[in-house]
Design a protein around this motif. Structure first.
Motif, PDB file in Angstrom:
ATOM      1  N   ASN A   1     -20.888  61.724 -23.609  1.00  0.00           N
ATOM      2  CA  ASN A   1     -21.517  61.573 -24.928  1.00  0.00           C
ATOM      3  C   ASN A   1     -21.378  62.834 -25.766  1.00  0.00           C
ATOM      4  O   ASN A   1     -21.235  62.764 -26.995  1.00  0.00           O
ATOM      5  CB  ASN A   1     -22.989  61.207 -24.769  1.00  0.00           C
ATOM      6  CG  ASN A   1     -23.183  59.817 -24.189  1.00  0.00           C
ATOM      7  OD1 ASN A   1     -22.266  58.999 -24.211  1.00  0.00           O
ATOM      8  ND2 ASN A   1     -24.370  59.542 -23.668  1.00  0.00           N
ATOM      9  N   ALA A   2     -21.434  63.986 -25.132  1.00  0.00           N
ATOM     10  CA  ALA A   2     -21.273  65.243 -25.860  1.00  0.00           C
ATOM     11  C   ALA A   2     -19.874  65.353 -26.454  1.00  0.00           C
ATOM     12  O   ALA A   2     -19.693  65.843 -27.575  1.00  0.00           O
ATOM     13  CB  ALA A   2     -21.563  66.426 -24.935  1.00  0.00           C
ATOM     14  N   LEU A   3     -18.873  64.881 -25.719  1.00  0.00           N
ATOM     15  CA  LEU A   3     -17.506  64.892 -26.231  1.00  0.00           C
ATOM     16  C   LEU A   3     -17.322  63.906 -27.376  1.00  0.00           C
ATOM     17  O   LEU A   3     -16.601  64.179 -28.344  1.00  0.00           O
ATOM     18  CB  LEU A   3     -16.524  64.577 -25.099  1.00  0.00           C
ATOM     19  CG  LEU A   3     -16.399  65.602 -23.977  1.00  0.00           C
ATOM     20  CD1 LEU A   3     -15.501  65.069 -22.865  1.00  0.00           C
ATOM     21  CD2 LEU A   3     -15.849  66.928 -24.516  1.00  0.00           C
ATOM     22  N   LEU A   4     -17.992  62.734 -27.253  1.00  0.00           N
ATOM     23  CA  LEU A   4     -17.860  61.705 -28.282  1.00  0.00           C
ATOM     24  C   LEU A   4     -18.713  62.002 -29.515  1.00  0.00           C
ATOM     25  O   LEU A   4     -18.459  61.462 -30.590  1.00  0.00           O
ATOM     26  CB  LEU A   4     -18.261  60.338 -27.701  1.00  0.00           C
ATOM     27  CG  LEU A   4     -17.397  59.804 -26.550  1.00  0.00           C
ATOM     28  CD1 LEU A   4     -17.979  58.508 -26.006  1.00  0.00           C
ATOM     29  CD2 LEU A   4     -15.956  59.586 -27.018  1.00  0.00           C
ATOM     30  N   GLY A   5     -19.730  62.803 -29.341  1.00  0.00           N
ATOM     31  CA  GLY A   5     -20.600  63.125 -30.452  1.00  0.00           C
ATOM     32  C   GLY A   5     -21.682  62.121 -30.715  1.00  0.00           C
ATOM     33  O   GLY A   5     -22.433  62.243 -31.689  1.00  0.00           O
ATOM     34  N   SER A   6     -21.813  61.095 -29.854  1.00  0.00           N
ATOM     35  CA  SER A   6     -22.864  60.084 -30.011  1.00  0.00           C
ATOM     36  C   SER A   6     -23.090  59.414 -28.665  1.00  0.00           C
ATOM     37  O   SER A   6     -22.173  59.342 -27.831  1.00  0.00           O
ATOM     38  CB  SER A   6     -22.474  59.043 -31.061  1.00  0.00           C
ATOM     39  OG  SER A   6     -21.324  58.327 -30.649  1.00  0.00           O
ATOM     40  N   PRO A   7     -24.296  58.915 -28.418  1.00  0.00           N
ATOM     41  CA  PRO A   7     -24.558  58.235 -27.133  1.00  0.00           C
ATOM     42  C   PRO A   7     -23.813  56.912 -27.036  1.00  0.00           C
ATOM     43  O   PRO A   7     -23.805  56.118 -27.985  1.00  0.00           O
ATOM     44  CB  PRO A   7     -26.075  58.032 -27.146  1.00  0.00           C
ATOM     45  CG  PRO A   7     -26.456  58.047 -28.589  1.00  0.00           C
ATOM     46  CD  PRO A   7     -25.493  58.984 -29.263  1.00  0.00           C
ATOM     47  N   GLN A   8     -23.180  56.685 -25.901  1.00  0.00           N
ATOM     48  CA  GLN A   8     -22.428  55.457 -25.650  1.00  0.00           C
ATOM     49  C   GLN A   8     -22.733  54.967 -24.243  1.00  0.00           C
ATOM     50  O   GLN A   8     -22.965  55.770 -23.335  1.00  0.00           O
ATOM     51  CB  GLN A   8     -20.918  55.698 -25.791  1.00  0.00           C
ATOM     52  CG  GLN A   8     -20.455  56.080 -27.179  1.00  0.00           C
ATOM     53  CD  GLN A   8     -20.581  54.941 -28.165  1.00  0.00           C
ATOM     54  OE1 GLN A   8     -20.497  53.776 -27.786  1.00  0.00           O
ATOM     55  NE2 GLN A   8     -20.800  55.278 -29.428  1.00  0.00           N
ATOM     56  N   PRO A   9     -22.753  53.637 -24.036  1.00  0.00           N
ATOM     57  CA  PRO A   9     -22.949  53.123 -22.668  1.00  0.00           C
ATOM     58  C   PRO A   9     -21.855  53.613 -21.735  1.00  0.00           C
ATOM     59  O   PRO A   9     -20.731  53.921 -22.168  1.00  0.00           O
ATOM     60  CB  PRO A   9     -22.896  51.605 -22.855  1.00  0.00           C
ATOM     61  CG  PRO A   9     -23.207  51.376 -24.293  1.00  0.00           C
ATOM     62  CD  PRO A   9     -22.648  52.549 -25.029  1.00  0.00           C
ATOM     63  N   ASN A  10     -22.183  53.669 -20.460  1.00  0.00           N
ATOM     64  CA  ASN A  10     -21.205  54.064 -19.457  1.00  0.00           C
ATOM     65  C   ASN A  10     -20.334  52.856 -19.113  1.00  0.00           C
ATOM     66  O   ASN A  10     -20.767  51.941 -18.413  1.00  0.00           O
ATOM     67  CB  ASN A  10     -21.926  54.561 -18.194  1.00  0.00           C
ATOM     68  CG  ASN A  10     -20.968  54.843 -17.060  1.00  0.00           C
ATOM     69  OD1 ASN A  10     -19.832  55.258 -17.277  1.00  0.00           O
ATOM     70  ND2 ASN A  10     -21.416  54.617 -15.838  1.00  0.00           N
ATOM     71  N   LEU A  11     -19.118  52.846 -19.613  1.00  0.00           N
ATOM     72  CA  LEU A  11     -18.202  51.730 -19.371  1.00  0.00           C
ATOM     73  C   LEU A  11     -17.100  52.084 -18.387  1.00  0.00           C
ATOM     74  O   LEU A  11     -16.183  51.282 -18.181  1.00  0.00           O
ATOM     75  CB  LEU A  11     -17.599  51.247 -20.695  1.00  0.00           C
ATOM     76  CG  LEU A  11     -18.597  50.653 -21.697  1.00  0.00           C
ATOM     77  CD1 LEU A  11     -17.882  50.226 -22.979  1.00  0.00           C
ATOM     78  CD2 LEU A  11     -19.333  49.469 -21.089  1.00  0.00           C
TER      79      LEU A  11
END
Length: 582
Positions: A312-322
């Motif tokens: 999420n830190a790399l993406l810049g937003s919280p995302q489900p674990n897929l």
């Protein structure tokens, strides 16, 4: 997020709605009352009884019942081992698959006959159609029917009845429950897109280069898939199990599989209530297990929805674990499936458990340590009511009353058997081989991950074997030919599958047959006790307070036994990730 939770809630509501109807039907089957299938199945069953020489009214003692299980399982195991070892020249082998190594064949036979279906091979490249249908598919019916028979024998003994006849119970389990539902389920899965064919692999050109071809494996999957889930077997026709689009193509097939997994163990609680003439107690126990199950689903679901903090830190937003999940199922159905498959001891997977967040590792391991949420095929229900016996004993000591359950006194023999089953056998079957593996990790384990996660991988493998589950964290060198691993010194070592095949055989056998014999002896002891009338001093077991005490006993005796293991595995990994170093 809301859509995922709604899917989970609707699935669980379907399961709850099924329980009283299915539970009542199973009670009628095992109480030998009339059912709508009698005109068709009575002549069939009479022919089978005559063929095998079974006297339908002949009741067995606990030892006779257990001995019948052992003898029949040994005979079936030898037959299936020979089929697997000779599959190279047997018919129904369109792709010409040769026999696996002897240790893989031995492990596979023991795994399937114990209703575990732990697989150290890839089904589409290691097993012929003959081995899958005549061998493993056959054991899927008989092993699950054996578990059902033990569960019913235990319920009979607990409620003051004779244990019954093993051969009658197995035949009725197959003809009245497993086979009819499997026929309907097979048709439903075929409609959803699951193949059912004896044709070989289909060779097609690839999309990238028409000059390059690929072989797409297929086979008689649909009927294999439904008994895999209904019988809490879990072994996949393909290597990636219910994540494969031919085993589980869409949301409809996924719903069928989840409901099939949980329907028998959840409904058996209601069946017990009818045997005991106390459906109130059955619903209270059902509610207790439901609460524990829902808590585990929430823990797992939150972990998967919130995702990995590092990603999420790399993406810049919280995302489900897929990671390790099929997009057609997403985080919610993957989390629910994982909780159901380890809670029911099925072991099928529609996602990679190795890729779950630590929440998922905690839930799946805890399910297999406890074995009662919802429990294995029949035997899990027996474990659940064994906890009730211990709760009666503990409560009786605290309030100064003679411990009684269903009007029968709980004495030294029952407490010793219950404690032995719940507190000794399972830890021994897991911790001894796991300890040896971790002591010689470079030579034996083939762990693909260091630290907390690698520790959990090893524990999970033996917990899966001992609890008759069969699912895996994977990441281990447990398949032949063995991969090459790097030791701590940098030297290459052979992470041989021979160790995994033979060591898990110990856990498979110890986790299946010792508890079965113990449950039968406990049931036999209870069945011989003279019922005493209820008085004002009798400890009621159909109250919310007592069920709350039982939940406490389960958490204290069951969960705390394995808490150090959880702390060194998923709990430690969770703190590791939270610190930003995972």
């Amino acid at each position: 997020m809301l859509q995922g939770w709604i899917q989970i809630v609707l699935t669980l509501l379907i399961v709850v709605a099924i329980a009283p109807f299915f539970g009542r039907y199973m009670a009628r089957v095992y109480l030998e009352q009339s059912t709508f299938l009698d005109p068709i199945l009575n002549p069939v069953e009479r022919s089978l009884y005559s063929l095998v020489g079974v006297q339908t009214k002949e009741n067995m003692t606990g030892w006779q019942y257990g001995r019948a299980i052992l003898y029949s399982n040994v005979a079936m195991g030898l037959l299936i081992f020979l089929i697997i070892m000779n599959q190279g020249w047997l018919p129904l082998n369109p792709t010409g698959i040769n026999a696996p190594t002897w240790d893989t064949a031995l492990h596979t036979t023991i795994s399937f006959i114990t209703n575990t279906n732990q697989q150290h091979y890839s089904g589409e490249t290691s097993m012929s159609y003959a081995s899958q249908i005549w061998g493993l598919g056959y054991l899927m019916f008989t092993s699950s029917a054996t578990g059902l028979a033990v569960g019913i024998a235990f319920i009979r003994g607990l409620t003051g009845r004779t244990l019954g006849n093993f051969y009658v119970d197995v035949i009725r389990s197959i003809t009245r429950i497993l086979l009819p539902i499997s026929i309907v389920g097979t048709i439903a899965l075929m409609i959803s897109g699951v193949p059912e064919t004896l044709g070989g692999a289909v060779v097609l050109p690839t999309l990238e280069d028409p000059n390059i071809s690929q072989a797409i494996a297929r086979g008689p999957v649909a009927h294999f898939e439904i008994i895999k889930q209904l019988g809490e077997n879990g072994g996949g026709f393909f290597a990636i199990n219910s994540a494969h689009p031919f085993e589980n193509p869409n949301g409809f097939s996924n719903l069928i599989q989840i409901v099939a997994m949980i329907s028998i163990p959840s409904s058996l609680i209601y069946t017990y209530g009818l045997f005991a003439n106390n459906t109130k107690q059955a619903w209270l126990v059902y509610g207790m297990v439901s609460v524990l199950f829902i808590v585990f689903v929430i823990i797992n679901g939150i972990g998967e929805y919130n995702g990995n903090p590092a990603v999420n830190a790399l993406l810049g937003s919280p995302q489900p674990n897929l990671e390790g999940k099929e997009v057609r199922f997403g985080w919610a159905q993957s989390a629910l499936f994982a909780t159901v498959t380890t809670g029911t001891m099925t072991g099928a997977v529609n996602s990679l458990h190795d890729s779950f967040m630590p929440n998922g590792g905690f839930v799946t391991l805890s399910n297999m340590f406890l074995q009662i949420i919802w429990g294995g095929q029949g035997t899990g229900t027996a474990y659940l009511f064994t906890y009730l016996i211990l709760a009666v004993f503990a409560t009786g000591l605290m309030v100064g009353r003679t411990p009684e359950f269903l009007g029968r006194k709980i004495e030294k023999r029952e407490v010793v058997l219950a404690s032995f089953l719940l507190l000794l056998v399972h830890p021994i079957a897991i911790m001894i081989p796991a300890g040896i593996t971790l002591a010689f990790a470079d030579q034996l384990s083939g762990i693909s991950n260091p630290g907390f996660h690698g520790f959990a991988q090893v524990i999970y493998e033996f917990a899966s074997a001992a609890s008759n589950n069969g699912s895996g964290f994977e990441g281990l060198g447990d398949s032949q030919p063995s991969p090459i691993a790097m030791s701590a010194t940098g030297a290459k070592t052979t992470a041989t599958a021979l160790w995994w095949n033979l060591s898990t055989c110990f856990s498979l056998l110890a986790g299946r047959y010792i508890p079965i014999l113990g449950l039968l002896f406990l049931a036999d002891s209870m069945s011989r006790k003279q019922a005493v009338p209820y008085t004002t001093g009798t400890l009621r077991t159909d109250t919310g307070l007592f069920i709350g005490v039982t939940a406490g006993v389960i958490l204290i005796l069951g969960a705390l036994t394995f808490f150090p293991v959880l702390a060194l595995g998923p709990i430690g990994e969770a703190f590791f990730i939270a610190k930003g170093v995972g």
